[in-house]
Design a protein around this motif. Structure first.
Motif, mmCIF file in Angstrom:
data_model
loop_
_atom_site.group_PDB
_atom_site.id
_atom_site.type_symbol
_atom_site.label_atom_id
_atom_site.label_comp_id
_atom_site.label_asym_id
_atom_site.label_seq_id
_atom_site.Cartn_x
_atom_site.Cartn_y
_atom_site.Cartn_z
ATOM 1 N N GLU A 1 -13.310 -88.864 -73.712
ATOM 2 C CA GLU A 1 -12.402 -87.864 -73.153
ATOM 3 C C GLU A 1 -10.943 -88.293 -73.297
ATOM 4 O OE1 GLU A 1 -12.785 -86.933 -68.900
ATOM 5 O OE2 GLU A 1 -10.762 -86.079 -69.075
ATOM 6 N N THR A 2 -10.095 -87.351 -73.678
ATOM 7 C CA THR A 2 -8.639 -87.552 -73.623
ATOM 8 C C THR A 2 -8.113 -86.497 -72.667
ATOM 9 O OG1 THR A 2 -8.491 -88.313 -75.907
ATOM 10 C CG2 THR A 2 -6.480 -87.425 -74.953
ATOM 11 N N LYS A 3 -7.290 -86.878 -71.708
ATOM 12 C CA LYS A 3 -6.724 -85.874 -70.806
ATOM 13 C C LYS A 3 -5.800 -84.954 -71.605
ATOM 14 C CE LYS A 3 -7.221 -87.958 -66.319
ATOM 15 N NZ LYS A 3 -8.418 -88.594 -66.836
ATOM 16 N N LEU A 4 -5.914 -83.655 -71.345
ATOM 17 C CA LEU A 4 -5.210 -82.700 -72.199
ATOM 18 C C LEU A 4 -3.754 -82.474 -71.822
ATOM 19 C CD1 LEU A 4 -8.038 -80.025 -72.697
ATOM 20 C CD2 LEU A 4 -7.529 -82.056 -74.068
ATOM 21 N N GLU A 5 -3.306 -83.087 -70.708
ATOM 22 C CA GLU A 5 -1.946 -82.772 -70.220
ATOM 23 C C GLU A 5 -0.850 -83.096 -71.238
ATOM 24 O OE1 GLU A 5 -1.702 -85.003 -66.603
ATOM 25 O OE2 GLU A 5 -1.756 -86.938 -67.655
ATOM 26 N N THR A 6 -1.060 -84.102 -72.082
ATOM 27 C CA THR A 6 -0.039 -84.441 -73.085
ATOM 28 C C THR A 6 -0.012 -83.417 -74.218
ATOM 29 O OG1 THR A 6 -0.839 -86.678 -72.688
ATOM 30 C CG2 THR A 6 0.834 -86.453 -74.374
ATOM 31 N N LEU A 7 -1.174 -82.816 -74.505
ATOM 32 C CA LEU A 7 -1.302 -81.938 -75.675
ATOM 33 C C LEU A 7 -0.935 -80.488 -75.372
ATOM 34 C CD1 LEU A 7 -2.806 -84.490 -76.577
ATOM 35 C CD2 LEU A 7 -4.676 -83.069 -77.361
ATOM 36 N N LEU A 8 -1.314 -80.016 -74.182
ATOM 37 C CA LEU A 8 -1.186 -78.577 -73.889
ATOM 38 C C LEU A 8 0.241 -78.033 -73.925
ATOM 39 C CD1 LEU A 8 -4.028 -78.116 -71.241
ATOM 40 C CD2 LEU A 8 -4.035 -77.505 -73.672
ATOM 41 N N PRO A 9 1.269 -78.819 -73.538
ATOM 42 C CA PRO A 9 2.625 -78.265 -73.613
ATOM 43 C C PRO A 9 3.035 -77.834 -75.030
ATOM 44 C CG PRO A 9 2.612 -80.261 -72.305
ATOM 45 C CD PRO A 9 1.252 -80.133 -72.918
ATOM 46 N N PHE A 10 2.302 -78.284 -76.054
ATOM 47 C CA PHE A 10 2.626 -77.900 -77.433
ATOM 48 C C PHE A 10 1.918 -76.610 -77.860
ATOM 49 C CE2 PHE A 10 3.565 -82.362 -77.064
ATOM 50 C CZ PHE A 10 4.797 -82.455 -77.708
ATOM 51 N N HIS A 11 1.195 -75.996 -76.910
ATOM 52 C CA HIS A 11 0.563 -74.703 -77.163
ATOM 53 C C HIS A 11 -0.345 -74.762 -78.406
ATOM 54 C CE1 HIS A 11 1.200 -70.087 -77.750
ATOM 55 N NE2 HIS A 11 0.066 -70.359 -77.135
ATOM 56 N N PRO A 12 -1.312 -75.704 -78.415
ATOM 57 C CA PRO A 12 -2.192 -75.785 -79.593
ATOM 58 C C PRO A 12 -2.978 -74.494 -79.787
ATOM 59 C CG PRO A 12 -2.979 -77.231 -77.814
ATOM 60 C CD PRO A 12 -1.653 -76.705 -77.384
ATOM 61 N N ALA A 13 -3.159 -74.096 -81.056
ATOM 62 C CA ALA A 13 -3.942 -72.891 -81.350
ATOM 63 C C ALA A 13 -5.399 -73.133 -80.978
ATOM 64 C CB ALA A 13 -3.824 -72.554 -82.833
ATOM 65 N N SER A 14 -5.842 -74.386 -81.162
ATOM 66 C CA SER A 14 -7.242 -74.690 -80.899
ATOM 67 C C SER A 14 -7.415 -76.179 -80.616
ATOM 68 C CB SER A 14 -8.076 -74.306 -82.134
ATOM 69 O OG SER A 14 -9.421 -74.645 -81.945
ATOM 70 N N LEU A 15 -8.374 -76.502 -79.758
ATOM 71 C CA LEU A 15 -8.802 -77.883 -79.548
ATOM 72 C C LEU A 15 -10.277 -77.924 -79.927
ATOM 73 C CD1 LEU A 15 -6.954 -78.599 -76.182
ATOM 74 C CD2 LEU A 15 -6.286 -79.318 -78.484
ATOM 75 N N ASP A 16 -10.628 -78.876 -80.778
ATOM 76 C CA ASP A 16 -11.928 -78.808 -81.434
ATOM 77 C C ASP A 16 -12.825 -79.993 -81.086
ATOM 78 O OD1 ASP A 16 -10.160 -76.991 -82.509
ATOM 79 O OD2 ASP A 16 -10.938 -77.161 -84.547
ATOM 80 N N HIS A 17 -14.112 -79.777 -81.110
ATOM 81 C CA HIS A 17 -15.200 -80.680 -80.703
ATOM 82 C C HIS A 17 -15.410 -80.523 -79.198
ATOM 83 C CE1 HIS A 17 -16.193 -82.872 -84.397
ATOM 84 N NE2 HIS A 17 -14.903 -82.795 -84.687
ATOM 85 N N MET A 18 -14.558 -81.183 -78.372
ATOM 86 C CA MET A 18 -14.584 -81.001 -76.924
ATOM 87 C C MET A 18 -15.951 -81.301 -76.297
ATOM 88 S SD MET A 18 -11.487 -80.088 -76.006
ATOM 89 C CE MET A 18 -11.270 -78.850 -74.749
ATOM 90 N N ASP A 19 -16.609 -82.343 -76.810
ATOM 91 C CA ASP A 19 -17.855 -82.778 -76.172
ATOM 92 C C ASP A 19 -17.558 -83.365 -74.795
ATOM 93 O OD1 ASP A 19 -20.182 -83.306 -78.652
ATOM 94 O OD2 ASP A 19 -18.092 -82.973 -79.193
#
Ligand code: NIG
Ligand code: FE
Length: 402
Positions: free
Chosen positions: A235-253
């Motif tokens: 797991e990686t916490k998504l708080e660092t990534l989400l402010p960049f408005h990613p179109a998609s986050l993939d795998h997400m197991d």
């Protein structure tokens, strides 16, 4: 995603590569333009068949040369994906052949794969670089993707995945490699219009959330949109990534409840790639129901690549989604079409059969859409139509334009 809007005895009228109207066959025959232009119209009889929007495969890695058969055997003998990578296999072992390949050789590999994908009903493909890992060979991979795309009637969305893994020569100074991605690969891919998205493999043994933040900053500075491989191994916490408005986050197991809750409020799509779990022989699959019940948009993709998911088949990914992730056949169709289009931010033109959208259609010789996920391992696609251009997989129609 449960409501597909199925029409029976229907007709789709297309003109100039666009869908003009969708309705009953009777209405289509009454249409005054259609009546006047009867002789010009190419009519495809779909009686007894299912017509779908062409699949949108929103996550693929086609820019490689060789299959990884030794990795395959080692995994059968019990080694894990990460153990194989640590022992010299994995992504890094695909790099040398790509660095040595000419653009034409790479492009013809990619083109062959696009044709195979089309034969299974795919009309739009996102294609990543990521096996070159130098400025020159990442740009070469993107050029090969462009060359292959130009020789294929479908739509290709190119993605720079320079941050796939840290190459061997930067093993002890990964920050230097991140700087090459940020200061050389991204600016050049952007200025030559070779990529629409920047992707990062953000996980243990690849890039950290902080590396990903720096790479996303660079992408934003060059007007490229972002997406990431995340939560595949850990797991990686998504708080660092989400402010960049990613179109998609993939795998997400691997993802926390709090992040699922946050994702439900955003338009970032979660793209699930069960072919990777299947091919790695994993016992667990991403928890699709958790995302769906929270209201997170879910897409399905093949993740076509030589290490974890060597399949071109969207119907196979859909079948795995149904049997292993308990998605309904209707949800699988929505995830493989319109939600794939959202994951690429092209849903205005792709992913559904609606007037004004591109005439990208796939025909299946089944009576019920549920059969597409049911007959796993079979290919029931008999023709694909790209922007109004008919391509047949069973040679009923020769290549022709409408
Ligand atoms: O999506 N996880 C990173 N990338 C690919 C694997 C690529 C490879 O092993 O060649 C994936 O699973
Ligand atoms: Fe991938």
């Amino acid at each position: 995603m449960q409501e597909l809007g199925i029409l029976t005895n229907a007709a789709v009228l297309c003109l100039g590569g666009k869908i003009v109207s969708v309705g009953t066959s009777r209405d289509a025959l009454r249409d005054s333009w259609a009546k006047r232009n009867k002789k010009k119209i190419v009519e495809i009889d779909c009686a007894g068949k299912v017509v779908l929007p062409g699949f949108v495969d929103s996550h693929t890695h086609p820019a490689f040369i060789h299959p990884r058969l030794v990795d395959f055997e080692k995994r059968i003998e019990g080694a894990s994906y990460e153990q194989i990578a640590d022992a010299g296999g994995g992504i890094r072992s695909s790099v040398e052949a790509v660095r040595n390949a000419g653009t034409n050789a790479l492009a013809s590999k990619i083109h062959a794969v696009l044709r195979e994908m089309a034969a299974q009903g795919t009309t739009t493909v996102e294609a990543k670089s990521g096996y070159g890992l130098t400025l020159d060979s990442e740009l070469k991979s993107l050029k090969a993707i462009r060359q292959a795309a130009r020789a294929w009637p479908g739509t290709v969305v190119p993605t720079l995945l320079g941050a796939h893994v840290v190459p061997n020569e930067f093993k002890d100074c990964s920050q230097k490699y991140v700087q090459i991605v940020c200061n050389q690969m991204i600016p050049q891919a952007a200025s030559r219009k070779l990529a629409r998205f920047v992707d990062v493999f953000c996980d243990r043994a690849a890039f950290t959330a902080e590396d990903t933040r720096q790479i996303f900053e660079a992408a934003r500075a060059h007007a490229l949109e972002v997406r990431a491989h995340v939560g595949q191994l850990t797991e990686t916490k998504l708080e660092t990534l989400l402010p960049f408005h990613p179109a998609s986050l993939d795998h997400m197991d691997h993802v926390s409840d709090a992040d699922v809750k946050t994702l439900a409020k955003l338009d970032t799509v979660v793209t699930l790639v069960p072919g990777a779990n299947y091919f790695l022989g994993l016992e667990t699959y991403p928890n699709a129901r958790r995302f769906l019940e929270a209201g997170v948009p879910v897409a399905l993709a093949t993740d076509y690549n030589p290490g974890t998911s060597p399949t071109v088949s969207m119907p196979m990914a859909m079948s795995l989604a149904c049997t292993q992730m308990k998605m309904s056949p209707a949800e699988a169709i929505a995830a493989a079409t319109i939600n794939g289009a959202w994951a690429l931010r092209i849903a205005r033109h792709k992913g559904s059969i609606e007037p004004g959208k591109d005439a990208d259609l796939a025909l299946f010789d089944v009576k019920d859409y549920r059969e597409i996920s049911y007959w796993f391992g079979a290919n029931h696609c008999t023709a694909t139509i790209f922007n109004g251009i008919i391509v047949s997989s069973d040679r009923t129609f020769s290549e022709q334009s409408s």
